[in-house]
Design a protein around this motif. Structure first.
Motif, PDB file in Angstrom:
ATOM      1  N   ILE A  52     -57.089  -2.978  32.801  1.00 58.03           N
ATOM      2  CA  ILE A  52     -57.536  -2.404  34.069  1.00 58.03           C
ATOM      3  C   ILE A  52     -57.197  -3.400  35.168  1.00 58.03           C
ATOM      4  O   ILE A  52     -57.629  -4.547  35.122  1.00 58.03           O
ATOM      5  N   LEU A  53     -56.396  -2.959  36.127  1.00 58.06           N
ATOM      6  CA  LEU A  53     -56.083  -3.780  37.289  1.00 58.06           C
ATOM      7  C   LEU A  53     -56.775  -3.171  38.505  1.00 58.06           C
ATOM      8  O   LEU A  53     -56.643  -1.976  38.766  1.00 58.06           O
ATOM      9  N   ALA A  59     -61.104   1.981  45.781  1.00 54.59           N
ATOM     10  CA  ALA A  59     -60.791   2.867  44.657  1.00 54.59           C
ATOM     11  C   ALA A  59     -59.376   2.673  44.129  1.00 54.59           C
ATOM     12  O   ALA A  59     -58.783   3.600  43.607  1.00 54.59           O
ATOM     13  N   GLU A  60     -58.831   1.475  44.287  1.00 57.72           N
ATOM     14  CA  GLU A  60     -57.508   1.175  43.729  1.00 57.72           C
ATOM     15  C   GLU A  60     -57.695   0.567  42.345  1.00 57.72           C
ATOM     16  O   GLU A  60     -57.912  -0.630  42.187  1.00 57.72           O
ATOM     17  N   GLN A 104     -56.706 -11.410  36.570  1.00 57.06           N
ATOM     18  CA  GLN A 104     -57.244 -10.249  35.857  1.00 57.06           C
ATOM     19  C   GLN A 104     -56.630 -10.091  34.467  1.00 57.06           C
ATOM     20  O   GLN A 104     -57.263  -9.567  33.557  1.00 57.06           O
ATOM     21  N   LEU A 105     -55.393 -10.544  34.300  1.00 57.49           N
ATOM     22  CA  LEU A 105     -54.692 -10.418  33.018  1.00 57.49           C
ATOM     23  C   LEU A 105     -54.807 -11.677  32.152  1.00 57.49           C
ATOM     24  O   LEU A 105     -54.166 -11.769  31.111  1.00 57.49           O
ATOM     25  N   GLN A 106     -55.611 -12.615  32.560  1.00 53.60           N
ATOM     26  CA  GLN A 106     -55.682 -13.928  31.941  1.00 53.60           C
ATOM     27  C   GLN A 106     -55.979 -13.909  30.443  1.00 53.60           C
ATOM     28  O   GLN A 106     -55.526 -14.779  29.717  1.00 53.60           O
ATOM     29  N   GLY A 107     -56.695 -12.936  29.948  1.00 50.82           N
ATOM     30  CA  GLY A 107     -57.086 -12.921  28.541  1.00 50.82           C
ATOM     31  C   GLY A 107     -55.987 -12.588  27.556  1.00 50.82           C
ATOM     32  O   GLY A 107     -56.124 -12.833  26.361  1.00 50.82           O
TER      33      GLY A 107
END
Length: 162
Positions: A52-53, A59-60, A104-107
């Motif tokens: 999820i970005l 609401a983006e 946000q994508l760090q994991g």
């Protein structure tokens, strides 16, 4: 003046020759690395998870399977999110910086910063090409290559060597 011309010629020719040799060695080394990467399996983590970005706009929100993300490309205050579905690729534009989406994508270990303007899903790389200056990544169903800058080269090498 003849002496200066001879001195200039005798100084420039060896310098040019040495520069050519250095460039040639660098090119050969990079091509060897690229061949090794292309012979290894590219899918480090083939498991797919829901990503999820969240953009900065109201609401983006973009939801997708991690295996469908090819790369993110910075475009000023916006980021192009390149996804693939079956036999084609398409982009979605989200308001936000690349650094925000990188956090946000760090994991997920498959998402690696490859350039100041790109974050790539290295598990989706189809082919790596390169020259003395750096690598280029090619993705399935995407016609252009994505650059890898020299400052991020170690991240890409580390991913493919593990």
């Amino acid at each position: 003046s003849v002496f200066i011309a001879y001195t200039f010629v005798l100084g420039v020719i060896p310098a040019l020759f040495l520069a050519f040799l250095k460039q040639n060695r660098s090119l050969k080394a990079r091509l060897r690395e690229v061949q090794e990467i292309n012979t290894k399996s590219h899918s480090q983590n083939s498991e797919s998870s829901l990503c999820i970005l969240k953009g900065e706009g109201q609401a983006e929100v973009l939801q997708f399977e991690s295996k469908n993300l090819l790369f993110l490309k910075s475009s000023g205050n916006y980021t192009e999110v390149w996804l693939q579905e079956e036999a084609h690729s398409f982009s979605k534009l989200l308001r936000g910086t690349l650094k925000n989406f990188e956090n946000q994508l760090q994991g997920d270990i498959n998402f690696v910063r490859t350039h100041r303007s790109y974050i790539c899903n290295l598990s989706q790389v189809q082919e790596v090409s390169g020259n003395a200056a750096g690598y280029n990544l090619r993705f399935k169903n995407y016609p252009q290559t994505v650059p890898v800058s020299r400052s991020h080269l170690q991240n890409v090498r580390a991913y493919f060597s593990s």
